[in-house]
Scaffold this motif. Structure first.
Motif, mmCIF file in Angstrom:
data_model
loop_
_atom_site.group_PDB
_atom_site.id
_atom_site.type_symbol
_atom_site.label_atom_id
_atom_site.label_comp_id
_atom_site.label_asym_id
_atom_site.label_seq_id
_atom_site.Cartn_x
_atom_site.Cartn_y
_atom_site.Cartn_z
ATOM 1 N N CYS A 239 33.548 76.001 101.986
ATOM 2 C CA CYS A 239 32.213 75.549 101.583
ATOM 3 C C CYS A 239 31.312 75.484 102.813
ATOM 4 O O CYS A 239 31.775 75.172 103.911
ATOM 5 N N CYS B 31 30.419 68.819 101.121
ATOM 6 C CA CYS B 31 30.013 69.467 99.873
ATOM 7 C C CYS B 31 30.575 68.698 98.668
ATOM 8 O O CYS B 31 31.733 68.299 98.653
ATOM 9 N N HIS C 76 30.559 70.022 95.668
ATOM 10 C CA HIS C 76 31.003 71.079 94.738
ATOM 11 C C HIS C 76 30.332 70.948 93.375
ATOM 12 O O HIS C 76 30.966 71.138 92.336
ATOM 13 N N CYS D 136 28.847 77.136 97.945
ATOM 14 C CA CYS D 136 30.003 76.285 97.656
ATOM 15 C C CYS D 136 31.153 77.184 97.190
ATOM 16 O O CYS D 136 31.041 77.879 96.183
ATOM 17 N N ALA D 137 32.231 77.157 97.938
ATOM 18 C CA ALA D 137 33.364 78.041 97.636
ATOM 19 C C ALA D 137 34.055 77.639 96.338
ATOM 20 O O ALA D 137 34.658 78.467 95.647
ATOM 21 N N VAL D 138 33.960 76.359 95.999
ATOM 22 C CA VAL D 138 34.599 75.880 94.772
ATOM 23 C C VAL D 138 33.834 76.400 93.550
ATOM 24 O O VAL D 138 34.422 76.935 92.606
HETATM 25 ZN ZN ZN Z 1 31.740 73.024 97.669
#
Ligand code: ZN
Ligand code: GDP
Length: 358
Positions: free
Chosen positions: A291, A296, A298, A304-306
């Motif tokens: 992220c 973050c 999320h 945001c990687a999630v």
């Molecule tokens: Zn995130």
């Protein structure tokens, strides 16, 4: 070895006593105390196995008064230091030895009081039925509680004889419980029982937890085989007509494994901390390292990687939502002052919390 001991066939070693525990007991032996394990509890008595056989235990006044919370008093599974009175089959309990693991829940009606259900359990089988009542969100909550206490979880989906698509269900369970083995079992047909039994090592203590009606007792009966009926009689005579409503029991399996079966575990409030939230969602912990923002949430952040993983189908929306919900509850409780931050050097954000009931 005493007469009673030979009669019951139970030694402390059979109940899990180890050389390490014996070493840690040296100073207590100098006070003429002996070790014992609490195997049952009701309102007024304990049943404690000791080198003198099964004794009715009472907590010594000094321990009763020095205990700051009920959690410090003996619980089923605890190793204790006691004075035996073998002729009267009684014992005075002086001390609770440090617990290796603990399964706890929130005390009903109080905000933050911890209730220890059982101590020194190595393995917990989380049982759900493989039908429409299967609930992965509930599974996550059980797993939080278990890993929080240092116990290894195993998921057992029982009644798989009734399930039309066991593979699909197993996959759902595996997604909700990435850190735990998932077994499809049937107490009725015997499917998976051998695999389940193989996870229980001799002298290790295990528990079965899960909602009522999923088949916990049936699975324990299956594991025990034919001998269970005989045990029921022994158990009753052990308690000799004392109150048997709330007591908890310990069953020795044919392979030497120990099952503690506690009715009180059936309903619970989570008692957990954020570290376990991370343990329960390892894939999110891994994703969030990518992220953009270190803090973050999320939920709406850029890069945001999630959220990206959800959008790309690499993380299920249910897992994401479930993580956010549990995290929100923990944060809410922290603000409301119902959680204690850990002061023992845990990771930042670690705290002890009580969850609302399911
Ligand atoms: Zn995130
Ligand atoms: P507990 O409350 O979790 O201990 O559940 P029980 O062991 O009392 O089982 C609840 C009900 O489910 C009983 O009627 C059992 O006969 C039934 N049951 C348990 N295991 C199985 C199984 O593997 N298959 C089927 N079809 N029924 C089961």
């Amino acid at each position: 070895m005493s007469k009673t001991d030979q009669q019951s066939g139970l030694t402390l070693e059979a109940l899990g006593w180890t050389a390490e525990l014996e070493n840690s007991f040296a100073a207590l032996r100098e006070r003429q105390w002996v070790p014992g394990r609490v195997v049952a509890e009701d309102k007024h008595h304990y049943v404690v196995f000791s080198p003198h056989g099964a004794l009715t235990g009472r907590v010594a006044g000094r321990l009763l008064h020095s205990a700051k919370t009920p959690a410090e008093l003996p619980k089923v599974g605890d190793w204790v230091a006691l004075t035996p009175y073998p002729r009267e089959e009684k014992a005075l309990i002086h001390q609770v030895l440090p617990r290796q693991t603990v399964l706890s829940r929130k005390l009903p009606g109080r905000e933050t009081a911890e209730q220890v259900l059982v101590a020194n359990v190595a393995l917990a089988f989380v049982v759900q039925s493989a039908d429409e009542r299967f609930n992965p969100r509930l599974l996550e909550r059980y797993l939080l509680m278990i890993t929080e206490g240092g116990i290894r979880p195993v998921v057992a989906l029982n009644k798989c004889d009734l399930c039309a698509s066991p593979d699909e269900l197993a996959a759902q369970a595996a997604a909700a419980a990435p850190a735990a083995p998932v077994l499809m079992v049937s107490a009725k047909t015997g499917r998976g029982i051998r695999q389940l039994a193989q996870l229980i090592r001799p002298r290790e203590t295990v528990v079965f937890i899960g909602p009522s009606g999923v088949g916990k007792s049936s699975l324990i009966n299956r594991l025990y085989g034919e001998e269970i009926a005989a045990t029921a009689e022994v158990r009753e005579s052990d308690l000799k007509g004392r109150h048997t409503t709330a007591w908890r029991e310990l069953i020795v399996l044919p392979n030497g494994g120990l099952v503690i079966d506690t009715p009180g575990m059936r309903e619970f409030h989570l008692w957990t901390r954020a570290a376990s939230l991370r343990d329960a969602f390892p894939e999110i912990v891994e994703l969030e390292t990518a992220c953009k923002f270190t803090r973050c949430s999320h939920t709406a952040e850029k890069n945001c990687a999630v959220l990206a993983a959800v959008a790309q189908g690499r993380l299920s929306p249910e897992r994401h939502q479930s993580f956010l919900k549990l995290k929100r509850e923990l944060e809410y409780l922290e603000k409301a002052g119902r959680v204690r931050r850990r002061k023992d050097g845990g990771r930042p954000g670690d705290y002890l919390a009580s969850h609302p009931a399911e």
